[in-house]
Design a protein around this motif. Sequence first.
Motif: not given
Length: 284
Positions: A17-22, A138-155, A200-205
């Motif tokens: 998740a962190t790698l995907g966000l950054t 917070y780590r669990l929230a980041l994992i969920a957020l990364a997944l949602v962000l990938m789906i949103a980007l694809a859409l 935004a990734a920097g803020v989250l991490l």
Amino acid sequence: MDTSWLLHALNLAYALATLGLTTLGLAVVFGLLGVMNMAHGEFVMLGAYAVVTVQSWGWPIATAMPLAMLVCGVLGYAVERWLIRPLYARPFDTLLATWGLAMVLRKTVEAVYGRGYRNIESTLGAPVSLGGVQYPGYRLALIALALVLMIALALWYRRSTMGLRVRAMTGNPVLAQALGIDTRRLASQTFVIGVVLAGAAGVLLAPLVRIEPGIGVNYLLDSFFVLVVGGLGTLGGFGGGVGVIGGTQSVVSSLSGQTSGYAVVLVLSILFLWLKPNGLFGRR
């Protein structure tokens, strides 16, 4: 009941998740515009220092996100307009120009905040129970957020009008201009989106890492490895690159330390690049 496997799985998911966000911001800029933004890591750094700034001002940590997006957006627009745009036809020159920008940003942050490490004071690391394992919420929230962000980007990329225009611009810029698409404006918007995602990734991490002016280099290396392995222009390639590099780093670093982990990942990236010139998952 042995729950160690769940803990390892969660740690791996967090690493991915962190790698995907950054990496996401660089994937947008490099994959769609063909610009290797060597200052990508420094935009992640600016996002982290936005958290340091609002905390020093006594503001809530949540206010760091709009501050980072504003700073990165304005700076990204200026960089694309006056630094990148004249060099689109000269990729190597854009690499050198953004490398110089990275050094300027790093030295500026050093002058303002100093070279020392900063840690964010936060209560976001409170553990929650999941399947018998205590894991930071917070780590669990980041994992969920990364997944949602990938789906949103694809859409966005596949369904939105702007995504359609970006695909047209990337596939055939001359034809896109003939159809009335303002490719200069679209390229500027795409670059701004990429650097804002980095900030935004920097803020989250920020609450999870030690913040110092040199952190951007590591994020740039990680992002570059992902794009080399996964290829450009496809979300499948991006996801595959994150999986290969993130998984390899997680396993190797846990066995032999971070430095040797980077060395192994570098060798694997070069090997994948040699075997598949267009990326493991192919270009668009």
